[in-house]
Design an enzyme around this catalytic site. Structure first.
Site, PDB file in Angstrom:
ATOM      1  N   CYS A   2      29.988 -18.835   1.933  1.00  0.00           N
ATOM      2  CA  CYS A   2      30.034 -18.766   0.483  1.00  0.00           C
ATOM      3  C   CYS A   2      30.639 -17.449   0.029  1.00  0.00           C
ATOM      4  O   CYS A   2      31.034 -16.609   0.826  1.00  0.00           O
ATOM      5  CB  CYS A   2      28.621 -18.903  -0.092  1.00  0.00           C
ATOM      6  SG  CYS A   2      27.716 -20.336   0.502  1.00  0.00           S
ATOM      7  N   ARG A  50      29.941 -21.904  -3.493  1.00  0.00           N
ATOM      8  CA  ARG A  50      29.340 -22.536  -2.331  1.00  0.00           C
ATOM      9  C   ARG A  50      30.327 -23.364  -1.515  1.00  0.00           C
ATOM     10  O   ARG A  50      31.076 -24.172  -2.069  1.00  0.00           O
ATOM     11  CB  ARG A  50      28.175 -23.439  -2.753  1.00  0.00           C
ATOM     12  CG  ARG A  50      27.425 -23.991  -1.535  1.00  0.00           C
ATOM     13  CD  ARG A  50      26.287 -24.896  -1.892  1.00  0.00           C
ATOM     14  NE  ARG A  50      25.534 -25.255  -0.683  1.00  0.00           N
ATOM     15  CZ  ARG A  50      24.726 -26.283  -0.566  1.00  0.00           C
ATOM     16  NH1 ARG A  50      24.525 -27.082  -1.608  1.00  0.00           N
ATOM     17  NH2 ARG A  50      24.097 -26.525   0.566  1.00  0.00           N
ATOM     18  N   ILE A  53      27.452 -26.507   3.987  1.00  0.00           N
ATOM     19  CA  ILE A  53      27.420 -26.669   5.441  1.00  0.00           C
ATOM     20  C   ILE A  53      26.130 -27.381   5.876  1.00  0.00           C
ATOM     21  O   ILE A  53      26.148 -28.301   6.679  1.00  0.00           O
ATOM     22  CB  ILE A  53      27.514 -25.305   6.156  1.00  0.00           C
ATOM     23  CG1 ILE A  53      28.792 -24.556   5.729  1.00  0.00           C
ATOM     24  CG2 ILE A  53      27.448 -25.481   7.662  1.00  0.00           C
ATOM     25  CD1 ILE A  53      30.080 -25.208   6.158  1.00  0.00           C
ATOM     26  N   ASN A  75      25.320 -15.322   1.408  1.00  0.00           N
ATOM     27  CA  ASN A  75      26.504 -15.775   2.128  1.00  0.00           C
ATOM     28  C   ASN A  75      26.198 -15.690   3.613  1.00  0.00           C
ATOM     29  O   ASN A  75      25.874 -14.618   4.125  1.00  0.00           O
ATOM     30  CB  ASN A  75      27.697 -14.877   1.777  1.00  0.00           C
ATOM     31  CG  ASN A  75      28.901 -15.124   2.669  1.00  0.00           C
ATOM     32  OD1 ASN A  75      29.099 -16.220   3.168  1.00  0.00           O
ATOM     33  ND2 ASN A  75      29.711 -14.092   2.876  1.00  0.00           N
ATOM     34  N   GLY A  76      26.290 -16.817   4.333  1.00  0.00           N
ATOM     35  CA  GLY A  76      26.074 -16.778   5.769  1.00  0.00           C
ATOM     36  C   GLY A  76      25.271 -17.954   6.262  1.00  0.00           C
ATOM     37  O   GLY A  76      25.170 -18.993   5.601  1.00  0.00           O
ATOM     38  N   GLY A 365      35.424 -16.938  19.855  1.00  0.00           N
ATOM     39  CA  GLY A 365      35.021 -16.101  20.988  1.00  0.00           C
ATOM     40  C   GLY A 365      35.109 -14.622  20.710  1.00  0.00           C
ATOM     41  O   GLY A 365      35.143 -13.823  21.652  1.00  0.00           O
TER      42      GLY A 365
END
Length: 631
Positions: A2, A50, A53, A75-76, A365
Site C-alpha cells: 500500500c 490499498r 493482498i 504498508n506491508g 532473492g
C-alpha cells in the site's frame, strides 16, 4: 502492499485541510490502485491507498480499533498475524476483520511501543492514539518498506511512503541538503536517514518514534532492533549445512500466504533460484516465475533461469529487452524522487512490469549477497586485509599513498593492471579502505568533479562519516563481517531495497523477501566468515547447503549481475544526450560542478580513452533530477 500518508499537527487541534491530504494521497495511487480512504480527527489527517493482498473485501484503511481508541495506516505484511491475533483474543481484544492490520492496532493497545518486537514481517505504519494524544510510527527491521517524514514550519508533521507524497504539501521545503550531493556521488544513492532535501528524512530501518501532542520539536527516532553481532558460540560449518535450508524454507513458507496470484522472480542466479526451488517444494501447483533477458549475450542470464524453470517445472515467462531500451531514463527521476544511480533499476522495472501481468505478489532473492558474502568485492577486500595485517599503517601510507596518487587509471587494461583503487585502499584502514573500494567516484575524483565553491561549502565533510558510523559499532567483528554489516545498513537498504520497492510499486506489485526475514538474518549472520568466503569464492556455506536442490552450474558459475550496456550506449545512441544534458546551462548554474571536468569525462569516454560510464550515468541521473526539480 500500500501507500500511506498523514499530517499530524504537534501543537494545534484544528480541522485539517482535506484538499492537501487528498493531493498527497493521489500522488501515490500507483502503490494502491484498489481503494483509497481518509481519517480525520482534530489536528490529524490519515490517508491510505490499498493494494489488496489478504482479506480482499475487508480490512479497509485507515482502520479504527474496535474500541475506536486508535487508528492506523499501514504498508506491508505481517506474517505471524494469525498467532498474534490468537494471543490478543485471549486477552479480550475484539477483531472485526480477517487481515493483519487490525492485529497491529490491538498489539499497540496491549504492548504500546514494544509492539514492534512482536511483529514478523515488512512494515511501515503510523498509529494515532486518540486516548493518549500521540502518534507512533515504525519501520521494519531491515528497511524493506519505506517511510519518509518532515516537520513543517507551521508545526505539522507530515509523512508518506514516497518523497513525492510529501512534496505535494505547499509548505514542504525543497531546499537541497548540501552534504547529500557528496553522498550521492559517493554511493549512487542517498543513505538513511537523510533525503536529498534539507528538512526531510527517512525513518531508518529498525527504528520507531513516538510523537506527543504538545511537542515543540521532533523526538529522536529510537532503534528497537539491530543485526545481532555478539554470539555466545559461532555456528559450525556442519550446523549451517544442516539448518540453513529448513530455516530458509520456513521463511519462504510464511510468505506464500496470499488471496491473489503469487509467483517469484527467477534471474538464474543463486538466490532467486534457491527461493524458487523451495517454493516448488512447498506447493503442489507449479510456481509462477518470470525473467528478463537482453539481446546482448554478455548481459543475458535467461538460459540459467530456464534451467531452474525446467528442473522445477514452473510456469515460466520471460521477455527480451531491446539493448536500446532508453524509454525509462526520463521516468527514473520521477520514480525515485531523488538522485539514484543504479542502472539496474531499468531491467528491474521491466521484470516487475512482466511479473504484474501474471501475479500480484512476487518473492525475490534479495539480501543473499550481503548476508552470506556473495559480492566479488568481499574477496578483493580480504586480500587487501592480509597486507594490512602484515604491514603497519604508517608504512602502508608511505608506500601506497604515492602509488595510488600517480598510478594511471587503466580502464582498458587487464584487471590485474588496474591497481589504482587498490593502491589507494592499501594506504587506509579496514573501514576507509572498503569505503574507497565501494565509492562510485573516489574522493580524489569527487574533489575534481565538484566546483571549488561546493568543495569549500562541505567544510571538511566527506561521506566516509556514513561508513564510520556503522563501522565504529562493530569493531569487535572480523573484517569481512564489518563490511557485510556496513553493506546491510547502507547499500542493501539505500540501493537494493529502494530499487525493488519503487520499481515494483510503480506496477502495483508486492515483493516479499524471504532472505531478509529477521529471524533468518539473526541466525544467518552468525555463519563463520571462513564458511562464507572460502578459496576466493563467496557464499560457500549457502551454496553447499543448496547442492541437493540446484545444479552445479547454477550454484558455482560466475556471478553476472543485473546490468545494462552503458559503455556502448554512451559511445553510440546516448552520446548526444550526454553532451546536451551534462554540459547544460542548468548543470553549470547549479554551482556544484567543475564543468571543465565534466566535459573531460564525457570526451574521454566517447573517444574510447576511458570507461567513465558509471560516473556519467550518475551525472545523467542527477541532471534528470535537477530538471524535474525545475519543472
Amino acid at each position: 502492499m500500500c501507500g500511506i500518508a498523514g499530517i499530524f499537527h504537534l501543537t494545534e487541534s484544528g480541522q485539517m485541510d482535506r484538499d492537501i491530504i487528498a493531493k498527497m494521497n493521489d500522488r501515490q495511487q500507483h502503490r494502491g490502485p484498489d481503494a483509497g480512504d481518509y481519517f480525520f480527527d482534530p489536528g490529524v489527517a490519515l490517508a491510505h491507498r490499498r493494494l489488496s493482498i489478504i482479506d480482499l473485501e475487508g480490512s479497509p484503511q485507515p482502520m479504527l480499533s474496535a474500541d475506536e481508541k486508535a487508528c492506523i495506516v499501514f504498508n506491508g505484511e505481517i506474517y505471524n498475524y494469525k498467532e498474534l491475533r490468537e494471543e490478543l483474543s485471549t486477552k479480550g481484544y475484539k477483531f472485526n476483520t480477517d487481515g493483519d492490520t487490525e492485529t497491529i492496532l490491538n498489539a499497540w493497545l496491549e504492548w504500546g511501543e514494544e509492539c514492534v518486537h512482536k511483529l514478523r514481517g515488512m512494515f511501515a505504519f503510523a498509529i494515532w492514539d486518540r486516548q493518549n494524544q500521540c502518534m507512533f510510527i515504525a519501520r521494519d527491521r531491515l528497511g524493506i518498506k519505506p517511510f519518509f517524514y518532515s516537520l513543517l514550519p507551521n508545526g505539522e508533521f507530515i509523512f508518506g511512503s514516497e518523497l513525492k507524497v510529501l512534496k505535494q504539501h505547499p509548505l514542504f521545503d525543497k531546499t537541497l541538503r548540501n552534504t547529500t550531493i557528496e553522498d550521492y556521488f559517493t554511493f549512487g544513492y542517498i543513505p538513511e536517514p537523510n533525503t536529498v532535501y534539507q528538512h526531510s528524512f527517512k525513518l531508518a530501518p529498525g527504528h520507531c518514534m513516538l510523537l506527543k501532542k504538545g511537542d515543540k520539536q521532533l523526538p529522536t527516532p529510537r532503534e528497537y532492533w539491530d543485526i545481532p553481532t555478539r554470539f555466545d558460540k559461532e555456528l559450525s560449518a556442519e550446523e549451517v549445512n544442516e539448518q540453513l535450508v529448513e530455516r530458509l524454507k520456513e521463511a519462504v513458507d510464511i510468505r506464500m500466504v496470499a488471496d491473489v496470484p503469487l509467483g517469484a522472480f527467477l534471474s538464474g542466479g543463486v538466490d532467486s533460484s534457491a527461493i524458487v526451488a523451495l517454493m516448488a517444494q512447498l506447493q503442489t501447483d507449479p510456481v509462477n516465475t518470470c525473467a528478463i533477458g537482453f539481446d546482448v549475450k554478455a548481459f543475458d542470464e535467461t538460459e540459467y533461469a530456464q534451467q531452474v524453470a525446467d528442473q522445477y517445472k514452473t510456469n515460466h515467462r520471460f521477455e527480451t529487452v531491446d539493448q536500446e531500451d532508453f524509454d525509462l531514463i526520463d521516468k527514473l527521476a520521477d520514480l525515485y524522487d531523488e538522485p539514484y544511480a543504479d542502472s539496474s533499476a531499468m531491467p528491474t522495472y521491466r521484470v516487475c512490469e512482466l511479473a504484474r501481468k501474471h501475479v500480484t505478489v512476487a518473492l525475490s532473492g534479495d539480501g543473499g549477497d550481503e548476508l552470506f558474502a556473495g559480492y566479488r568485492r568481499y574477496n578483493l577486500h580480504m586480500h587487501e586485509e592480509k597486507i594490512r595485517n602484515m604491514l603497519p599503517l604508517n608504512f602502508r601510507k608511505a608506500v601506497f599513498t604515492p602509488l595510488g596518487k600517480y598510478f594511471p587509471k587503466l580502464d582498458w587494461a587487464p584487471k590485474f593492471l588496474r591497481a589504482k583503487t587498490t593502491f589507494q585502499s592499501m594506504a587506509l584502514d579496514t573501514v576507509e579502505g572498503y569505503y574507497n573500494s565501494m565509492s562510485l567516484l573516489r574522493e580524489d575524483e569527487r574533489r575534481k568533479l565538484f566546483s571549488d565553491e561546493y568543495n569549500e561549502s562541505l567544510q571538511g565533510y566527506t561521506s566516509l562519516e556514513v561508513f564510520r558510523k556503522y563501522g565504529d559499532k562493530v569493531q569487535h567483528l572480523d573484517p569481512l563481517k564489518i563490511t557485510q554489516y556496513i553493506d546491510m545498513k547502507t547499500y542493501l537498504v539505500g540501493d537494493i531495497l529502494t530499487k525493488v520497492d519503487r520499481a515494483s510499486m510503480a506496477h502495483s506489485l508486492e515483493v516479499r523477501v524471504p532472505l531478509l526475514d529477521h529471524k533468518f538474518v539473526e541466525w544467518a549472520f552468525n555463519t563463520p566468515s571462513s564458511s562464507n568466503l572460502k578459496n576466493g569464492v563467496g557464499k560457500q556455506a549457502f551454496k553447499k547447503s543448496l547442492e541437493p536442490h540446484l545444479s552445479h552450474d547454477i550454484l558455482y558459475r560466475k556471478k553476472m549481475g543485473f546490468a545494462v550496456p552503458l559503455v556502448d550506449w554512451f559511445r553510440g545512441p546516448l552520446k548526444q544526450r550526454l553532451y546536451d544534458g551534462l554540459l547544460s546551462e542548468q548543470m553549470a548554474n547549479s554551482g556544484y560542478f567543475n564543468m571543465t571536468r565534466i566535459k573531460r569525462l564525457v570526451d574521454d569516454h566517447v573517444n574510447g580513452m576511458r570507461d567513465n560510464s558509471a560516473s556519467l550515468w550518475a551525472l545523467m541521473m542527477f541532471e534528470s533530477f535537477m530538471r524535474q526539480q525545475l519543472d
